[in-house]
Structures are given as structure tokens and as C-alpha cells.
Design an enzyme around this catalytic site. Structure first.
Site, PDB file in Angstrom:
ATOM      1  N   SER A 185     -68.483 131.086  -9.727  1.00  0.00           N
ATOM      2  CA  SER A 185     -69.824 130.822  -9.225  1.00  0.00           C
ATOM      3  C   SER A 185     -69.977 131.341  -7.790  1.00  0.00           C
ATOM      4  O   SER A 185     -69.711 132.503  -7.526  1.00  0.00           O
ATOM      5  CB  SER A 185     -70.139 129.324  -9.327  1.00  0.00           C
ATOM      6  OG  SER A 185     -71.502 129.075  -9.094  1.00  0.00           O
ATOM      7  N   ASP A 395     -73.844 131.347 -20.123  1.00  0.00           N
ATOM      8  CA  ASP A 395     -74.289 130.805 -18.835  1.00  0.00           C
ATOM      9  C   ASP A 395     -75.577 131.502 -18.435  1.00  0.00           C
ATOM     10  O   ASP A 395     -75.658 132.733 -18.462  1.00  0.00           O
ATOM     11  CB  ASP A 395     -73.205 131.052 -17.782  1.00  0.00           C
ATOM     12  CG  ASP A 395     -73.646 130.704 -16.369  1.00  0.00           C
ATOM     13  OD1 ASP A 395     -74.494 129.800 -16.215  1.00  0.00           O
ATOM     14  OD2 ASP A 395     -73.133 131.332 -15.426  1.00  0.00           O
ATOM     15  N   HIS A 447     -70.748 128.487 -17.815  1.00  0.00           N
ATOM     16  CA  HIS A 447     -70.468 128.827 -16.421  1.00  0.00           C
ATOM     17  C   HIS A 447     -69.027 128.514 -16.034  1.00  0.00           C
ATOM     18  O   HIS A 447     -68.371 129.296 -15.357  1.00  0.00           O
ATOM     19  CB  HIS A 447     -71.437 128.044 -15.538  1.00  0.00           C
ATOM     20  CG  HIS A 447     -71.451 128.457 -14.107  1.00  0.00           C
ATOM     21  ND1 HIS A 447     -71.951 129.661 -13.684  1.00  0.00           N
ATOM     22  CD2 HIS A 447     -71.036 127.810 -12.984  1.00  0.00           C
ATOM     23  CE1 HIS A 447     -71.845 129.745 -12.359  1.00  0.00           C
ATOM     24  NE2 HIS A 447     -71.290 128.635 -11.922  1.00  0.00           N
TER      25      HIS A 447
END
Length: 473
Positions: A185, A395, A447
Site C-alpha cells: 500500500s 483490490d 489489498h
């Protein structure tokens, strides 16, 4: 005399046994490390590996101290590399996510009552170092409150380098070990930025750090192409209407940090009116409406948070989610327990707020973010640093299209063209190997790839450490 010889023989045998197990006696420079040893965590199953946790001061003037948790390899740790894991946010904890939901040796039981083993833990083949950065994340703290309202990429990278230098003084047995930096991320910024700090440090240091490679997943990379790829993903996965898609494309300047009010309104409309009640971090997983431990509604301040990723417009709020999908709550229960904090040597200064998985204060006051990290990628590739980028393909927050658009700007030559890779005779995803960089998708992963597809993530990690292409069968 015989007794003295026996004592010497016994001592030598003990050292031999410890060395054969990949461990060395702690003495000299490692006495400080011994104070950080974890004997056992509350509710922890029996394990064969060693654990350490505690604080490293990175700025004495402001009193900034970063918290770490080291889980050594379960077998022959002296022969295994050091792997640093960073979570993003910005403002989210690697203890909450990386260690407790993804790649660490333990998972937290429902209700935060104890721990159970993760059979795909990455410390089976590496020494895992989880770092909570910057100060203000998790147990990491600062004595200067203004730090919480004035932080960003540059300070985080410099503090993380200072942490690593000081940590290696505490653990000299890792001084010449291969180092890999990994994360996901917004750690798409942290990881390459720390790598750059290390490369610059190595140019002027007599004791360079043995950085070998980096690996990032669903990583924030380049503002313009991340945003363009995100909107494209929303449309291609039928999350938004044709009309909204075309309005976003024609109205928004995806390169800007602060979008126009009209663009912000379009983003809000898409997410609030067209997405529906989905988990944006895995569009096919159930959202966390009620905690499965019977805690009722889970949308409050101690549950899933609405967080902004800096590559997106300021008004866009994103849910930080887990998958059970309420595991974040278990972490916040467990790590706020006084007995757990004592075992971890955490919260020793009695921080005047609860431990949380993510810091909204840091997230909303992040005032320094690079628009792109692609120039650092070029530096790493030129410097011979191994670079792997992976992407869970369900994601919608930092989707696979965003990553592909961003990496395309590097214009790298292809070594191995696109092909499916396999896990247990099933397609684990797809991959392409470029000159200096390997790109990998993980099929059906959200994610947090190791959370949704732990076996595939472990295989990916194993081949990354080997520096070998993923298997074609």
C-alpha cells in the site's frame, strides 16, 4: 581438575549446539538486545524461534522512538536474511497488519483472547522485522506533539534509516546479513524511499548495509497513473457507471495533490452512490458490518476507519479493512491488554491514548508526499537492487491496473514475457519479468495479499528471496 575440564567441555558443547541451531550466545554488544527478548506472549502457542521487541530512539531531541518486533527464523536463523516489513496508510501499524494478519507467525483469536499459528508465516525462511513507522503509529511515539501534525515521506525515510542503523548496533549478528525491505500500500513510498536512504548512506559509510532487494504489493507508486488506473479499474469491474467514468476522466487532473471541487464531488458520488456496501480492499469479500465475535456494529472509532490515501483526492475516504473481515478489532483488543504490552516491552512511557491499528491524526496531517517514486525505481535497478512488485487483482484501492500503468512508464525491456504462474497446480496469478524488475499478480487476492492468499504469497516470497522467476507449472 577433572571437574574443571568437564565444565569447559559442557560449555563448549552448549556453544556448539547453539551454533548448530543457528543461534549464538548473546554477549558484548547484544546485551541490550537481550533486554528486548520476549519470553512468551499471552495466549501464545509453543514455538521454537526467538522473538525480540522494544524501542529504538531515532531523535533524542524530540524524543522520537520507533517500536519494532523481530521474529527470528524458525530454523537456522543465522543463515537466513533479514526481511523488514512496513505497512502503509500512511499511519497504519505493521504489528496490526503485517505481523498479525498477513506474514507473521501468529494470528489473533476472535475477541483478542490469544494467538494461533500462521502456517504460512514468512519467518519459516527469513528473520522478520516489523517496524511501526513513523512516530505516532502503533506503539511508536514522540515527546514533541507537533511531530504528529508535521510529518511525511522524508522524515519517515530518514527516521527509518536511523532506526535500522541503531538497531544493527543492538543486534550486531545481523550487521552483514542480506537485507530485504518489503511492504504494501503506502509502503510503496516507504520501501523505495528507505532503500534510497540506504543507498545514499552506503556511499559515505565504512560499514555499508547489505541491501539486496525490495518487494512491494498493491503499492502507491505514481499519482497520475495510480489515479488513472484506479478509475479504470472501477469502470472495468462494473463498480461505476459509464457516465461517472467519463466525467472523472474528463474532469480530474490525476497528477494534482489537491483536486478541484468538481472532481472531489465526482469521487464522492462514485463511492457513496454507486459502489454500494462493499469492501473496497477486496471487492468480492463481505464487508465488516457486524463483528463476528458478537460485538455488534463495527464502524466506530475503534473499528474500521475511513482513511485517505495521499495519491487520491483529499476528500476521498477509504476503509482500512481486514479479512475475517473484522480482524482489525481483534488486534486492537489484544494489543491494548496490559499483559500483552508488558510482554512486548511496549508502551513503557504510558502513551496517553489507546493503541490503534491506524492513526487518523497522522493520516489526515500527512503533508509531504512524493508525486512519484519511479525515479527511485530507476536508481535501484541501476544499482543492482532486486525489485519485485506484486498486485492482488481484486483490490480497488491500489488496483492492478494502477500498478501496470505506473510501471509502464519505466519502459523496461522484457526478459520473460507474460505467463501464468502456479501454486499446487492451480494458477496463482500472472507474471512478467523485465530487465531489473519482476511484476506479479496474485489471482483472487485483495489489498493485503498474504491475508487473502497466504499460500500464494508465501510462494511469491520464496521465489523473491531466491531471485528466480515464478514456476510455470
Amino acid at each position: 581438575m577433572a571437574m574443571a575440564k568437564l565444565a569447559i567441555f559442557t560449555t563448549l558443547m552448549a556453544i556448539l549446539v547453539m551454533t548448530s541451531q543457528g543461534r549464538i550466545p548473546t554477549e558484548g554488544g547484544e546485551k541490550e538486545a537481550e533486554a528486548d527478548r520476549i519470553t512468551s506472549l499471552p495466549g501464545q502457542p509453543n514455538v521454537t524461534f526467538e522473538q525480540f521487541s522494544g524501542y529504538v530512539t531515532v531523535d533524542k531531541l524530540s524524543g522520537r522512538s520507533l517500536f519494532y518486533w523481530l521474529t527470528e527464523a524458525s530454523d537456522l536463523p543465522l543463515s537466513k536474511p533479514l526481511v523488514i516489513w512496513l505497512n502503509g496508510g500512511p499511519g497504519c501499524s505493521s504489528v496490526a497488519y503485517g505481523a498479525s494478519e498477513e506474514i507473521g507467525p501468529f494470528r489473533i483469536s476472535k475477541g483478542g483472547s490469544g494467538l494461533y499459528l500462521n502456517k504460512f508465516a514468512w519467518n519459516s525462511i527469513s528473520n522478520l522485522l516489523f517496524l511501526e513507522a513513523p512516530a505516532g503509529v502503533g506503539f511508536s511515539y514522540t515527546n514533541r506533539s507537533s511531530d504528529l501534525f508535521n510529518t511525511g515521506d522524508r522524515r519517515t525515510a530518514k527516521d527509518s534509516l536511523q532506526f535500522l542503523i541503531q538497531w544493527l548496533h543492538r543486534f550486531p549478528r545481523y550487521n552483514h546479513r542480506e537485507i530485504y525491505i518489503t511492504g504494501e500500500s503506502y509502503a510503496g513510498h516507504y520501501v523505495p524511499q528507505l532503500a534510497k536512504e540506504i543507498m545514499n548512506y552506503n556511499k559515505r559509510s565504512k560499514n555499508p548495509l547489505n541491501l539486496k532487494g525490495i518487494m512491494v504489493g498493491n503499492a502507491v507508486t505514481d499519482n497520475h497513473y495510480d489515479n488513472l488506473g484506479t478509475v479504470s479499474y472501477w469502470w472495468s469491474h462494473a463498480m461505476i457507471s459509464d457516465r461517472t467514468y467519463h466525467q472523472l476522466i474528463s474532469t480530474c487532473d490525476f497528477s494534482r495533490q489537491k483536486e478541484s471541487d468538481e472532481c472531489e464531488t465526482l469521487y464522492s458520488y462514485a463511492m457513496e452512490q454507486e459502489f454500494g456496501n462493499i469492501d473496497q480492499y477486496n471487492i468480492y469479500a463481505p464487508p465488516c458490518n457486524k463483528s463476528s465475535d458478537g460485538g455488534g456494529s463495527y464502524n466506530g472509532s475503534s473499528g474500521r476507519r475511513s482513511m485517505r490515501l495521499p495519491h487520491l483526492p483529499h476528500s476521498v475516504l477509504r476503509k482500512i479493512s481486514g479479512y475475517d473481515p473484522c480482524t482489525e478489532r481483534y488486534a486492537e483488543i489484544y494489543y491494548n491488554r496490559p499483559d500483552v504490552q508488558k510482554a512486548l516491552h511496549a508502551n513503557t512511557t504510558k502513551i496517553p491514548y489507546k493503541w490503534t491499528a491506524c492513526s487518523e491524526v497522522l493520516n489526515r496531517n500527512w503533508n509531504d508526499t512524493d508525486s512519484t517514486v519511479l525515479p527511485i525505481y530507476r536508481e535501484m535497478i541501476a544499482g543492482g537492487i532486486r525489485v519485485w512488485v506484486f498486485s492482488g487483482d481484486v483490490d480497488s484501492v491500489v488496483p492492478v491496473t494502477a500498478t501496470r500503468y505506473s510501471l509502464a512508464r519505466l519502459s523496461l525491456s522484457t526478459k520473460l514475457p507474460w505467463y501464468p504462474w502456479y501454486v499446487k497446480k492451480q494458477v496463482g496469478g500472472w507474471t512478467e519479468v523485465y530487465e531489473g524488475l519482476t511484476f506479479v499478480t496474485v489471482r483472487g487476492a485483495g489489498h493485503e495479499v498474504p491475508l487473502f492468499k497466504p499460500r500464494a504469497a508465501f510462494e511469491l516470497f520464496k521465489y523473491f528471496l531466491r531471485g528466480k522467476p515464478l514456476p510455470k507449472a
